[in-house]
Design an enzyme around this catalytic site. Structure first.
Site, PDB file in Angstrom:
ATOM      1  N   LEU A 212      37.251  36.007  31.401  1.00  6.97           N
ATOM      2  CA  LEU A 212      36.841  37.269  32.026  1.00  6.97           C
ATOM      3  C   LEU A 212      36.280  37.070  33.427  1.00  6.97           C
ATOM      4  O   LEU A 212      36.238  38.013  34.214  1.00  6.97           O
ATOM      5  CB  LEU A 212      35.780  37.974  31.174  1.00  6.97           C
ATOM      6  CG  LEU A 212      36.266  38.521  29.826  1.00  6.97           C
ATOM      7  CD1 LEU A 212      35.109  39.190  29.089  1.00  6.97           C
ATOM      8  CD2 LEU A 212      37.401  39.532  30.022  1.00  6.97           C
TER       9      LEU A 212
ATOM     10  N   TRP B 140      50.000  31.024  44.417  1.00  2.65           N
ATOM     11  CA  TRP B 140      51.259  31.583  44.935  1.00  2.65           C
ATOM     12  C   TRP B 140      51.537  31.011  46.328  1.00  2.65           C
ATOM     13  O   TRP B 140      52.649  30.596  46.635  1.00  2.65           O
ATOM     14  CB  TRP B 140      51.146  33.115  44.984  1.00  2.65           C
ATOM     15  CG  TRP B 140      52.394  33.813  45.410  1.00  2.65           C
ATOM     16  CD1 TRP B 140      53.381  34.302  44.607  1.00  2.65           C
ATOM     17  CD2 TRP B 140      52.788  34.119  46.764  1.00  2.65           C
ATOM     18  NE1 TRP B 140      54.363  34.885  45.357  1.00  2.65           N
ATOM     19  CE2 TRP B 140      54.032  34.793  46.687  1.00  2.65           C
ATOM     20  CE3 TRP B 140      52.234  33.886  48.018  1.00  2.65           C
ATOM     21  CZ2 TRP B 140      54.713  35.239  47.821  1.00  2.65           C
ATOM     22  CZ3 TRP B 140      52.915  34.318  49.150  1.00  2.65           C
ATOM     23  CH2 TRP B 140      54.146  34.991  49.040  1.00  2.65           C
TER      24      TRP B 140
ATOM     25  N   GLU C 183      41.761  46.494  25.175  1.00  2.00           N
ATOM     26  CA  GLU C 183      42.924  45.679  24.813  1.00  2.00           C
ATOM     27  C   GLU C 183      43.248  44.744  25.977  1.00  2.00           C
ATOM     28  O   GLU C 183      43.295  45.173  27.131  1.00  2.00           O
ATOM     29  CB  GLU C 183      44.133  46.578  24.534  1.00  2.00           C
ATOM     30  CG  GLU C 183      43.977  47.446  23.306  1.00  2.00           C
ATOM     31  CD  GLU C 183      43.879  46.643  22.015  1.00  2.00           C
ATOM     32  OE1 GLU C 183      44.529  45.582  21.905  1.00  2.00           O
ATOM     33  OE2 GLU C 183      43.124  47.075  21.115  1.00  2.00           O
TER      34      GLU C 183
ATOM     35  N   LEU D 120      44.924  59.786  40.706  1.00  2.00           N
ATOM     36  CA  LEU D 120      44.352  58.508  40.256  1.00  2.00           C
ATOM     37  C   LEU D 120      43.016  58.209  40.954  1.00  2.00           C
ATOM     38  O   LEU D 120      42.891  58.390  42.165  1.00  2.00           O
ATOM     39  CB  LEU D 120      45.346  57.379  40.581  1.00  2.00           C
ATOM     40  CG  LEU D 120      44.878  55.949  40.324  1.00  2.00           C
ATOM     41  CD1 LEU D 120      44.830  55.661  38.824  1.00  2.00           C
ATOM     42  CD2 LEU D 120      45.790  54.940  41.025  1.00  2.00           C
TER      43      LEU D 120
ATOM     44  N   HIS E 204      46.777  36.092  49.665  1.00  2.00           N
ATOM     45  CA  HIS E 204      45.951  37.302  49.574  1.00  2.00           C
ATOM     46  C   HIS E 204      46.667  38.487  50.228  1.00  2.00           C
ATOM     47  O   HIS E 204      46.611  39.611  49.732  1.00  2.00           O
ATOM     48  CB  HIS E 204      44.585  37.077  50.229  1.00  2.00           C
ATOM     49  CG  HIS E 204      43.761  36.023  49.544  1.00  2.00           C
ATOM     50  ND1 HIS E 204      43.586  35.989  48.181  1.00  2.00           N
ATOM     51  CD2 HIS E 204      43.062  34.961  50.024  1.00  2.00           C
ATOM     52  CE1 HIS E 204      42.824  34.949  47.852  1.00  2.00           C
ATOM     53  NE2 HIS E 204      42.508  34.307  48.955  1.00  2.00           N
TER      54      HIS E 204
ATOM     55  N   ASP F 214      44.651  37.720  39.766  1.00  2.00           N
ATOM     56  CA  ASP F 214      44.420  36.293  39.996  1.00  2.00           C
ATOM     57  C   ASP F 214      45.717  35.562  40.331  1.00  2.00           C
ATOM     58  O   ASP F 214      46.793  35.944  39.877  1.00  2.00           O
ATOM     59  CB  ASP F 214      43.766  35.697  38.740  1.00  2.00           C
ATOM     60  CG  ASP F 214      43.099  34.371  39.020  1.00  2.00           C
ATOM     61  OD1 ASP F 214      42.872  34.044  40.205  1.00  2.00           O
ATOM     62  OD2 ASP F 214      42.809  33.639  38.056  1.00  2.00           O
ATOM     63  N   GLY F 215      45.589  34.508  41.118  1.00  2.00           N
ATOM     64  CA  GLY F 215      46.722  33.625  41.383  1.00  2.00           C
ATOM     65  C   GLY F 215      47.267  33.690  42.811  1.00  2.00           C
ATOM     66  O   GLY F 215      48.310  33.094  43.089  1.00  2.00           O
TER      67      GLY F 215
HETATM   68  C1  IPE Z   1      38.369  36.354  39.415  1.00  2.00           C
HETATM   69  O1  IPE Z   1      39.207  35.342  39.851  1.00  2.00           O
HETATM   70  C2  IPE Z   1      37.922  37.194  40.566  1.00  2.00           C
HETATM   71  C3  IPE Z   1      38.945  38.044  41.185  1.00  2.00           C
HETATM   72  C4  IPE Z   1      40.182  38.158  40.782  1.00  2.00           C
HETATM   73  C5  IPE Z   1      38.495  38.812  42.312  1.00  2.00           C
HETATM   74  P1  IPE Z   1      38.650  33.889  40.217  1.00  2.00           P
HETATM   75  O2  IPE Z   1      39.809  33.101  40.671  1.00  2.00           O
HETATM   76  O3  IPE Z   1      37.498  33.993  41.131  1.00  2.00           O
HETATM   77  O4  IPE Z   1      38.121  33.385  38.795  1.00  2.00           O
HETATM   78  P2  IPE Z   1      37.991  31.917  38.224  1.00  2.00           P
HETATM   79  O5  IPE Z   1      37.248  31.113  39.250  1.00  2.00           O
HETATM   80  O6  IPE Z   1      39.368  31.411  38.008  1.00  2.00           O
HETATM   81  O7  IPE Z   1      37.251  32.076  36.941  1.00  2.00           O
HETATM   82  C1  IPE Z   2      42.657  36.028  43.303  1.00  2.00           C
HETATM   83  O1  IPE Z   2      43.416  34.919  43.649  1.00  2.00           O
HETATM   84  C2  IPE Z   2      42.051  36.710  44.505  1.00  2.00           C
HETATM   85  C3  IPE Z   2      40.602  36.533  44.651  1.00  2.00           C
HETATM   86  C4  IPE Z   2      39.818  35.906  43.814  1.00  2.00           C
HETATM   87  C5  IPE Z   2      40.001  37.108  45.851  1.00  2.00           C
HETATM   88  P1  IPE Z   2      42.763  33.499  43.847  1.00  2.00           P
HETATM   89  O2  IPE Z   2      42.351  33.339  45.259  1.00  2.00           O
HETATM   90  O3  IPE Z   2      41.693  33.267  42.837  1.00  2.00           O
HETATM   91  O4  IPE Z   2      44.005  32.556  43.543  1.00  2.00           O
HETATM   92  P2  IPE Z   2      44.011  31.213  42.691  1.00  2.00           P
HETATM   93  O5  IPE Z   2      43.379  31.514  41.365  1.00  2.00           O
HETATM   94  O6  IPE Z   2      43.234  30.208  43.481  1.00  2.00           O
HETATM   95  O7  IPE Z   2      45.456  30.861  42.558  1.00  2.00           O
HETATM   96 MG    MG Z   3      41.663  32.510  40.943  1.00  2.00          MG
END
Ligand code: IPE
Ligand code: IPE
Ligand code: MG
Length: 234
Positions: free
Chosen positions: A188, A18, A200, A124, A30, A13-14
């Site tokens: 989650l 970024w 964990e 893996l 991405h 996530d993030g």
């Molecule tokens: C979870 O992240 C899904 C993936 C990392 C693919 P999201 O960015 O979609 O989740 P929320 O919306 O913060 O819960």
């Molecule tokens: C996770 O990063 C990648 C996917 C969910 C595909 P995000 O796109 O959710 O990035 P944020 O959470 O908006 O920073």
């Molecule tokens: Mg996200």
């Protein structure tokens, strides 16, 4: 390292944040995230981790703007195509979980090609969660069980935890030992709801594109210091 997890699962996530912090479009995040995933696969290989599940696209992510969804699908296809030789070379076996038939046709084709071309590898196992939702998986599992009962393959009195697990997308894999979530979010987001019961958890504030091999090693090291009790007394 003294205790290496067999199965690591990651909520990557993030990416968007970024990119935003740098004044880039979200897709740039991405793209950078895909590089982080590549490095993470390499790190897992070095640690001799057996399974790595990456949450790449959730069932809920279809709600995002069409342009972002389209760019993500294109990136997935391109990444798989480009990285297949490297996966073969590194002895990585690719698998996927989720409602894969929701993906665009060309994406599905490339996915199946890579799965086929890496099927003989025994290093893996890399599992991509694509159009994946934990609740949907449980619903699909219930439907599959009901079918087995209807066909007379099983008696409903035989249904237990073990058997239900065999009707989930993840039936071939052990439950994750370690769950990593980047970007500091403490949720989650519908990921592996059934399978994470005794996993964990490790949350880092780092955004996914900044997550390096070193960060993976730090998470695994921390895992090694955890004491798992499964509800029992030590
Ligand atoms: C979870 O992240 C899904 C993936 C990392 C693919 P999201 O960015 O979609 O989740 P929320 O919306 O913060 O819960
Ligand atoms: C996770 O990063 C990648 C996917 C969910 C595909 P995000 O796109 O959710 O990035 P944020 O959470 O908006 O920073
Ligand atoms: Mg996200």
């Amino acid at each position: 390292m003294k205790s290496v997890p067999r199965h690591v699962a990651i909520i990557m996530d993030g990416n968007g944040r970024w990119a935003k912090a740098r004044g880039f479009p979200r897709i740039k995040g991405h793209e950078q995230g895909a590089q982080a995933a590549r490095e993470c696969v390499e790190g897992c290989g070095e640690l001799k981790i057996e399974y790595l599940t990456l949450y790449a696209f959730s069932a809920e992510n279809w709600q995002r703007p069409k342009s972002e969804v389209f760019a993500l699908m294109r990136l997935l296809e391109k990444f798989l195509k480009e990285k297949t030789p490297e996966l073969v070379e590194k002895n990585v076996r690719l698998q996927a979980i989720g409602r894969l038939t929701d993906l665009p046709g060309t994406c599905q084709e490339q996915l199946h090609k890579t799965i086929e071309q890496t099927a003989g590898n025994n290093g893996l196992t890399l599992i991509l969660a694509l159009s994946y939702g934990g609740r949907l998986e449980i619903i699909d599992g219930i439907k599959s069980l009901l079918r087995a009962v209807e066909l007379g393959h099983i008696d409903k009195a035989m249904i237990d935890v073990e058997m239900f697990s065999k009707h989930l997308y993840t039936r071939y894999y052990p439950d994750p030992d370690l769950l990593i979530r980047t970007s500091g979010e403490m949720r989650l987001s519908n990921f592996l709801l059934w399978q994470l019961s005794y996993t964990e958890m490790y949350v880092t504030p780092k955004l996914w594109p900044d997550f390096t091999k070193k960060d993976l090693f730090a998470a695994v090291e921390e895992y090694g210091r955890r004491q798992r009790r499964y509800g029992a007394v030590e």
